[in-house]
Design an enzyme around this catalytic site. Sequence first.
Site, PDB file in Angstrom:
ATOM      1  N   PRO A   1       0.606  -1.201   0.110  1.00 34.02           N
ATOM      2  CA  PRO A   1      -0.013   0.026   0.143  1.00 34.02           C
ATOM      3  C   PRO A   1       0.859   1.294   0.073  1.00 34.02           C
ATOM      4  O   PRO A   1       1.852   1.250   0.640  1.00 34.02           O
ATOM      5  CB  PRO A   1      -0.664   0.021   1.322  1.00 34.02           C
ATOM      6  N   GLY A   2       0.251   2.152  -0.704  1.00 34.40           N
ATOM      7  CA  GLY A   2       1.020   3.616  -0.665  1.00 34.40           C
ATOM      8  C   GLY A   2       2.320   3.903  -1.656  1.00 34.40           C
ATOM      9  O   GLY A   2       2.990   4.546  -1.260  1.00 34.40           O
TER      10      GLY A   2
ATOM     11  N   SER B   1      10.720 -19.161   5.016  1.00 33.24           N
ATOM     12  CA  SER B   1      11.965 -18.469   4.942  1.00 33.24           C
ATOM     13  C   SER B   1      12.234 -18.101   6.348  1.00 33.24           C
ATOM     14  O   SER B   1      13.622 -17.406   6.465  1.00 33.24           O
ATOM     15  CB  SER B   1      11.930 -17.047   4.085  1.00 33.24           C
TER      16      SER B   1
ATOM     17  N   LYS C   1      12.697  -7.737   1.647  1.00 34.33           N
ATOM     18  CA  LYS C   1      13.392  -7.947   2.700  1.00 34.33           C
ATOM     19  C   LYS C   1      14.768  -6.954   3.121  1.00 34.33           C
ATOM     20  O   LYS C   1      14.819  -6.615   4.204  1.00 34.33           O
ATOM     21  CB  LYS C   1      13.719  -9.374   2.877  1.00 34.33           C
TER      22      LYS C   1
HETATM   23  P1  ADP Z   1      -1.574   2.613  -3.398  1.00 32.13           P
HETATM   24  O1  ADP Z   1      -2.744   2.680  -4.478  1.00 32.13           O
HETATM   25  O2  ADP Z   1      -0.410   1.988  -4.098  1.00 32.13           O
HETATM   26  O3  ADP Z   1      -1.828   2.204  -2.127  1.00 32.13           O
HETATM   27  P2  ADP Z   1      -1.664   5.600  -3.639  1.00 32.13           P
HETATM   28  O4  ADP Z   1      -1.723   5.477  -5.022  1.00 32.13           O
HETATM   29  O5  ADP Z   1      -3.014   5.696  -2.794  1.00 32.13           O
HETATM   30  O6  ADP Z   1      -1.046   4.100  -3.315  1.00 32.13           O
HETATM   31  O7  ADP Z   1      -0.443   6.431  -2.982  1.00 32.13           O
HETATM   32  C1  ADP Z   1      -0.356   7.072  -2.068  1.00 32.13           C
HETATM   33  C2  ADP Z   1       0.115   8.502  -2.096  1.00 32.13           C
HETATM   34  O8  ADP Z   1       1.574   8.617  -2.182  1.00 32.13           O
HETATM   35  C3  ADP Z   1      -0.663   9.147  -3.159  1.00 32.13           C
HETATM   36  O9  ADP Z   1      -0.800  10.647  -2.776  1.00 32.13           O
HETATM   37  C4  ADP Z   1       0.610   9.466  -4.092  1.00 32.13           C
HETATM   38  O10 ADP Z   1       0.385  10.248  -5.207  1.00 32.13           O
HETATM   39  C5  ADP Z   1       1.897   9.410  -3.419  1.00 32.13           C
HETATM   40  N1  ADP Z   1       2.711   8.661  -4.334  1.00 32.13           N
HETATM   41  C6  ADP Z   1       3.228   7.650  -4.197  1.00 32.13           C
HETATM   42  N2  ADP Z   1       4.244   7.157  -4.731  1.00 32.13           N
HETATM   43  C7  ADP Z   1       4.684   8.211  -5.178  1.00 32.13           C
HETATM   44  C8  ADP Z   1       5.681   8.640  -6.354  1.00 32.13           C
HETATM   45  N3  ADP Z   1       6.701   7.742  -6.573  1.00 32.13           N
HETATM   46  N4  ADP Z   1       5.652  10.028  -6.506  1.00 32.13           N
HETATM   47  C9  ADP Z   1       4.838  10.822  -6.149  1.00 32.13           C
HETATM   48  N5  ADP Z   1       3.935  10.578  -5.342  1.00 32.13           N
HETATM   49  C10 ADP Z   1       3.807   9.213  -4.919  1.00 32.13           C
END
Ligand code: ADP
Length: 531
Positions: free
Chosen positions: A73-74, A401, A444
Amino acid sequence: VRNYIDTVLSMPWHEKSEDNYDLEHAESVLNADHFGLEHVKERVIEFLAVRSLTQNLPDASGGNAILCLVGPPGVGKTSLGQSVARAMGREFVRVSLGGVRDEAEIRGHRRTYIGAYPGRIISALKNAGTTNPVVLLDEIDKLSSDYRGDPASALLEVLDPEQNAFFVDHFLDMPYDLSDVLFLTTSNQLSGIPLPLLDRLEVIEIGGYTEDEKIGIARNHLLPKQLEAHGLPEDSLQISDRMWTEILRGHTREAGVRNLERQIATLCRKAAHEIVRDDRRDEDEDGKVIRLTQKRLEDFLGPKRYGYDQQFGEAMIGVAIGLGKTSIGGEIIPVEVATMPGSGKLTITGQAGDVMRESAQAALSYARSRAEQLGIAPDFQEKIDIHIHLPEGATPKDGPSAGITMATALISAIARRPVDHSIAMTGEITLRGRVLPIGGLKEKTLAAHRNGIRTVIAPSENERDMIKIPEKVQKDMTFIWVENMDQVVNTTLLADDIELSLPDSAAAEDTTIDLPLEDAHPDLPADASFE
Ligand code: ADP
């Protein structure tokens, strides 16, 4: 009837947005929205290029590949989808599949039911207002884990370019052409995606970010975004590299940047408060610049949530540092072993799954079979009970692992030799003490790096995965590639008044080992031996 007619009339039947296949434009949009992620962007651009060549050839499979972004996530999977739509000049709709357990959610209810409504795909198109939007099917792995079979097979029909020109929603009850829709999918884990679906997807993996990448993302994207969202002028909050590191290490611990974004939002809120309250200003030209200092950081975010470099600092008996991979990225998983007087019982706690339990048994059998070489009493198990615990007991853990980690902690506890805690390890163990390869070396390693550990023991067969690890991290880390458990013991256990006789790996495989089997296999005669 009225509801039905409303739906039919509000569906886009012919409205189409003009596609923009200008690759330079696409590249600049992707770069403006996301930091790093080079291989993902490259793949998206290639995808657009092929798509622009094959748009009029309905059967060309190259342009019909459905991308699936897989990662913790994120890491920006959802926002990448948005960028793709922006780059192509298409509408964007997100369909969240988390918790969908009913085929009708995808394909709609028959109109004979009271309160019937169309499925999510048709609703998404209605919201988009065009026949060719980008539809992001979010979290397709959550679909399968709740309910096997039906919603997944309905999705198959949606995603199959051969069939989806005539997609029939039960509510709409007439074919709807989905072939112009660009479907993208996201998932946290590969393993959760139903196989027939996975078969149709082209997977792009996004691992976690390194510290430097996170700082780049925070500085160039997250901070400006949050400043704007809080109505603060650009540059009104200044954060130095050192403070960024401080925030990352003290207040976040994650593979992506979601929590980091939340911390930045908190900083902006506090800064807004301070600016509005109009005191404690720095006397800069524009008079409204807040510089984040150590003191301010503590005021704003509170005390550090995570200790860095401390937790794993000293050597301890019976505790070894393992590395695991979960759906939220790599993680440090310490293994604790306690021994007490008893009669040879083995207890494992901490939500360990079946595979992990078996792997603990294997570790124990290995320790027993090599007791002499390890400098421990051959009959140790008759007099003690062994308890293996994996802390953070509420999180389920599984997989083989952790084998060498459990074996190391076990031998350490029995031989009373402390484990070097500057080393983290991962690897599956066999009864003979051979170390087998593992998955997720990149995640990891990033987890170890994030936690301030600079030496990692990993199976030698995993050396080929090195190319996936960012160079910066590779430079910081020392890898010790091992083939058998003796190497692990020799590297990690301290206070070695006993020098192990280290057989080469081939010899270790060929030796016949007498295994005391009476505990593990009560049916077998006590003198049975394995070759
Ligand atoms: P996911 O869908 O992978 O869980 P999101 O797309 O919701 O993650 O991303 C979470 C936040 O992090 C968003 O506001 C996104 O714009 C920001 N973010 C993540 N990776 C990057 C990146 N490489 N560059 C700029 N912003 C990013």
